[in-house]
Structures are given as C-alpha cells and as structure tokens.
Design a protein around this motif. Structure first.
Motif, PDB file in Angstrom:
ATOM      1  N   LEU A  39       0.860  -1.186   0.000  1.00  0.00           N
ATOM      2  CA  LEU A  39       0.000   0.000   0.000  1.00  0.00           C
ATOM      3  C   LEU A  39       0.895   1.234   0.000  1.00  0.00           C
ATOM      4  O   LEU A  39       1.753   1.368   0.882  1.00  0.00           O
ATOM      5  N   GLU A  40       0.708   2.101  -0.969  1.00  0.00           N
ATOM      6  CA  GLU A  40       1.418   3.384  -0.931  1.00  0.00           C
ATOM      7  C   GLU A  40       0.443   4.435  -0.407  1.00  0.00           C
ATOM      8  O   GLU A  40      -0.559   4.726  -1.057  1.00  0.00           O
ATOM      9  N   MET A  41       0.746   4.965   0.750  1.00  0.00           N
ATOM     10  CA  MET A  41      -0.093   5.995   1.348  1.00  0.00           C
ATOM     11  C   MET A  41       0.491   7.352   0.983  1.00  0.00           C
ATOM     12  O   MET A  41       1.596   7.687   1.427  1.00  0.00           O
ATOM     13  N   LYS A  42      -0.239   8.119   0.188  1.00  0.00           N
ATOM     14  CA  LYS A  42       0.249   9.454  -0.160  1.00  0.00           C
ATOM     15  C   LYS A  42      -0.120  10.392   0.983  1.00  0.00           C
ATOM     16  O   LYS A  42      -1.294  10.634   1.255  1.00  0.00           O
ATOM     17  N   THR A  43       0.900  10.850   1.678  1.00  0.00           N
ATOM     18  CA  THR A  43       0.649  11.665   2.856  1.00  0.00           C
ATOM     19  C   THR A  43       1.629  12.834   2.877  1.00  0.00           C
ATOM     20  O   THR A  43       2.280  13.118   1.858  1.00  0.00           O
ATOM     21  N   TYR A  44       1.738  13.498   3.994  1.00  0.00           N
ATOM     22  CA  TYR A  44       2.586  14.696   4.064  1.00  0.00           C
ATOM     23  C   TYR A  44       2.937  14.971   5.515  1.00  0.00           C
ATOM     24  O   TYR A  44       2.090  14.831   6.386  1.00  0.00           O
ATOM     25  N   ARG A  45       4.197  15.331   5.749  1.00  0.00           N
ATOM     26  CA  ARG A  45       4.528  15.757   7.127  1.00  0.00           C
ATOM     27  C   ARG A  45       4.619  17.275   7.137  1.00  0.00           C
ATOM     28  O   ARG A  45       5.249  17.867   6.277  1.00  0.00           O
ATOM     29  N   TYR A  46       3.970  17.849   8.150  1.00  0.00           N
ATOM     30  CA  TYR A  46       3.947  19.314   8.241  1.00  0.00           C
ATOM     31  C   TYR A  46       5.217  19.851   8.882  1.00  0.00           C
ATOM     32  O   TYR A  46       5.646  20.948   8.570  1.00  0.00           O
ATOM     33  N   ARG A  47       5.756  19.089   9.822  1.00  0.00           N
ATOM     34  CA  ARG A  47       6.916  19.582  10.558  1.00  0.00           C
ATOM     35  C   ARG A  47       8.205  19.149   9.860  1.00  0.00           C
ATOM     36  O   ARG A  47       8.169  18.402   8.887  1.00  0.00           O
ATOM     37  N   GLY A  48       9.311  19.554  10.426  1.00  0.00           N
ATOM     38  CA  GLY A  48      10.598  19.157   9.871  1.00  0.00           C
ATOM     39  C   GLY A  48      10.819  17.662   9.987  1.00  0.00           C
ATOM     40  O   GLY A  48      10.077  16.965  10.686  1.00  0.00           O
ATOM     41  N   HIS A  49      11.843  17.169   9.318  1.00  0.00           N
ATOM     42  CA  HIS A  49      12.151  15.738   9.385  1.00  0.00           C
ATOM     43  C   HIS A  49      12.334  15.298  10.838  1.00  0.00           C
ATOM     44  O   HIS A  49      11.755  14.314  11.278  1.00  0.00           O
ATOM     45  N   SER A  50      13.181  16.011  11.561  1.00  0.00           N
ATOM     46  CA  SER A  50      13.342  15.770  13.001  1.00  0.00           C
ATOM     47  C   SER A  50      13.332  17.142  13.643  1.00  0.00           C
ATOM     48  O   SER A  50      12.881  18.113  13.026  1.00  0.00           O
ATOM     49  N   MET A  51      13.823  17.262  14.845  1.00  0.00           N
ATOM     50  CA  MET A  51      13.708  18.556  15.509  1.00  0.00           C
ATOM     51  C   MET A  51      14.711  19.580  14.957  1.00  0.00           C
ATOM     52  O   MET A  51      14.542  20.770  15.172  1.00  0.00           O
ATOM     53  N   SER A  52      15.753  19.107  14.276  1.00  0.00           N
ATOM     54  CA  SER A  52      16.623  20.076  13.601  1.00  0.00           C
ATOM     55  C   SER A  52      16.465  19.870  12.105  1.00  0.00           C
ATOM     56  O   SER A  52      16.736  18.790  11.592  1.00  0.00           O
TER      57      SER A  52
END
Ligand SMILES: Cc1ncc(C[n+]2csc(CCOP(=O)(O)OP(=O)(O)O)c2C)c(N)n1
Ligand SMILES: [Mg+2]
Length: 358
Positions: A269-282
């Motif tokens: 299953l390919e879930m097309k999604t999006y992260r709003y924040r940065g990859h990690s905290m930096s």
C-alpha cells in the motif's frame, strides 16, 4: 526544487497498479478499494485518535524545545490518518506492526498509554522502554508492536520475519510493516519483497510516502516515483491510496487484509501523505516553501477531513469541542507524568537491553 504532487491530486482516493508490461495477466489482482463506510461512533473514534496524536506530538515538540527530551525526535503531525485508518482494521493482540523511527503516532493509534510513551521520550523509568529507548526505540510485545527502528529500511526485513512467524505458527495474524518513501530505495526492502512473495507471507507493506526523505523530495530521489508499483517485479500487487483521508486508508486496508488472508501473499500500500513539521527537531526547512506546507494544511488536512465527515453525520460543533478539550487534558497529564516521574536508577543501566528468547 522538484515540486511534489499533492496526495489528492495524485490519486482519486485509491488506485490499483496496472500489471507491468509482460506480466502474467491471468493471475488474480486485488480489487480497487472503496472508501470505508464508517458509523458515527467509528468516525468519532477516528477523530479522537487523530487529535490525540496531533496534540501529543505538538506537546512533544514543546518538551523538546524545553530540553526535556534528548536525542532524536521525529513527529508524525500530518500523517495521522495513515496509522489510525490502518490500526482500526487490525485485530489487537493478533496482528503485528513494525515501523521506523517516526513511531509515536503508531503507538497511540494502537491504544498504548500516552503517559508511558511521553515518559519514554523524557527518558524516565516509567517509560515503555524503561527510559532507555527514547523516541526511536519503543516496543510493546503485549500489543505486538515491534518498534521503533532507527536504521532506514531495516524494519522491512524484520517485518518479513514477523510475517514468517505468523505463517510458521499458523496463528492467523498479519504483519504490517511501515516504511518511508526514502526507505523504499533501500536494497534490503527488495530482498524482503522477494522472500515475502516467494513464501507467500502474510504481510502488508505500507509505504508512508510523505514526499520527503529528510530534505530530498521523492521525485528527486526515485526513478520510479509511483511507489505503489515497486512490488510489481516481485509479483506483489500495489495500491496507491489518499493517505490524508482516513476512510480511504481504512477501505484500502480492508482490501489488503482480504488479499493477504486469502493466502495470496503480500500486498503493498502506498499511502500518499505529508509531514507538516521538519524531518526531526533540527531541520533547515530549505527544501520546500512555507506556501507548499500551508497549501497542504488548507486543502488536505486529515483531521479537518474527519471533522467534515462528523458534521455531515450530524455531530455538533459542541460535541467536537468536548473531544478536543478532553484530549488536551489527556496530553497535559501525560506531560506532567513524563516530567515528574523519576529517571531510571543507575543499577538499571544494563537491564532489559537484550531479550533472550529460545
Ligand atoms: C541506513 C540508514 N541510512 C541513512 C539514515 C539517515 N536517515 C535517517 S531518516 C532518513 C530519511 C528517511 O526518509 P523516509 O524513508 O522517507 O522516512 P520519513 O522520515 O519521511 O518518515 C535518513 C536518510 C539512517 N538512519 N539509516
Ligand atoms: Mg519520507
């Protein structure tokens, strides 16, 4: 800068991969899934869980800023519909789950106590890994949640092992192995695909395509950026799903479970999604524009999407607000617990580091 496509623009909710050229057209294929038809109660539960993840992650971000969380911390904000939609279709205690380091949301969707997750983030003895795992290394054997892994793609091979165990023990369970669009380019993923299909293992491979691997967009890093096709040469069928819509996610999961439980072997299953924040905290945030993130929030936010479904189902704004308030209370309590419970004792340094099972 390559411009990623929006999840909604890229797929009309869900689509099945066409068989590759030269493929065996007679072999069965999964059906194109329909959106799940949720009851009002189920919609309320989806909403509750997704808001819990969002508020929990926001609080974790704040605690990190205050120096209460050390090491790495990868937030799941924006991707809530994926974990919630998939987990809701699984059988607790029977099906197993494994994921990468962006794992807090998955644990919350599994019903694991927010207090012990937050306490793990702050390195306290009451944390789910006794304060020694931190953000990336959380486990709950009781919930058949097998982590929490920091090596990109490694969990996919471990997931194939979990799938093998389900088959070997004939326990009727299915493994769900999550990984990212970046991890989808790792070699061991394909070794795992090969074995999983060859041995018809009960496993659902889920690519959480949030469009970026750290600062590299999927289009820049992938020769085949339609990731749902990545299993085709191993005869693993793929479905591309709007991962911002919990009902599309749940509908696709139902179809995937039907496929795997029918003895057909793995599915992707390919879930097309999006992260709003940065990859990690930096995260220097130089690889995409603010407008891009804002447009995604405005047009495709998974929580706003469920809210719309709730209103259509006749749930009042006041009832929704009451859920929001209750979640804020739960998260505030988790933060208090995580700040006030003690750090592990020094003599615990070498305990629980290795589980020996024969
Ligand atoms: C084998 C390996 N290579 C590189 C890294 C460094 N690294 C950590 S996260 C990451 C990006 C992975 O992106 P993706 O798979 O899309 O997952 P996402 O962070 O978007 O959830 C990289 C390269 C690592 N942890 N392990
Ligand atoms: Mg990614």
């Amino acid at each position: 800068m390559a411009k990623p496509t929006t999840p909604r623009a890229a797929s009309a909710k869900a689509k099945a991969a066409a068989p590759a050229a030269g493929a065996d057209h007679n072999r069965p294929r999964p059906q194109t899934p329909a959106d799940y038809k949720a009851s009002k109660e189920e919609l309320l539960e989806f909403y509750r869980q997704m808001v819990l993840i969002r508020r929990f992650e926001e609080k974790a971000g704040q605690l990190y800023g205050l120096g209460l969380i050390g090491g790495f911390c990868h937030l799941y904000i924006g991707q809530e519909a994926v974990a919630v939609g998939i987990q809701s279709a699984l059988k607790p205690g029977k099906d197993s789950v494994i994921t990468g380091y962006r794992d807090h949301g998955h644990m919350l969707a599994y019903g694991i106590d927010p207090n012990v997750i937050m306490a793990e983030l702050t390195g306290r003895g009451a944390g789910i890994s006794r304060g020694k795992g931190g953000s990336m290394h959380m486990f709950s054997v009781e919930h058949k949640f097998y982590g929490g892994h920091g090596i990109v793609g490694a969990q996919v091979s471990l997931g194939a092992g979990l799938g093998f165990a389900h088959k070997y023990n004939n326990d009727g369970g299915v493994c769900v192995a999550y990984f990212g669009d970046g991890a989808a380019n790792q070699g061991q993923v394909y070794e795992s695909f090969n074995m999983a299909e060859l041995w018809k293992l009960p496993i659902i491979f889920v690519i959480e395509n949030n469009q970026y691997a750290m600062g590299t967009s999927v289009n820049r890093a992938s020769s085949e950026d339609q990731l749902y096709r990545r299993g085709e040469s191993f005869r693993i069928p793929g479905l591309q799903v709007d991962g911002m819509d919990v009902l599309a996610v749940r509908g696709a999961t139902e179809e995937a479970l039907k496929w795997v439980q029918g003895g057909n072997g793995p599915i992707l299953l390919e879930m097309k999604t999006y992260r709003y924040r940065g990859h990690s905290m930096s995260d220097p945030a130089k690889y995409r524009s603010r407008e891009e993130v804002q447009a995604m929030r405005d047009k495709s936010d998974p929580i706003e999407g469920v809210k719309k479904y709730l209103i259509e189902a006749g749930v009042s704004e006041d009832d929704i607000k009451a859920i929001d308030q209750n979640i804020r209370k739960i998260v505030a309590e988790a933060a208090d617990f995580a700040e006030s419970s003690p750090e592990p004792e020094l003599h615990e340094l070498y305990t629980d580091v290795l589980v020996e099972q024969y």
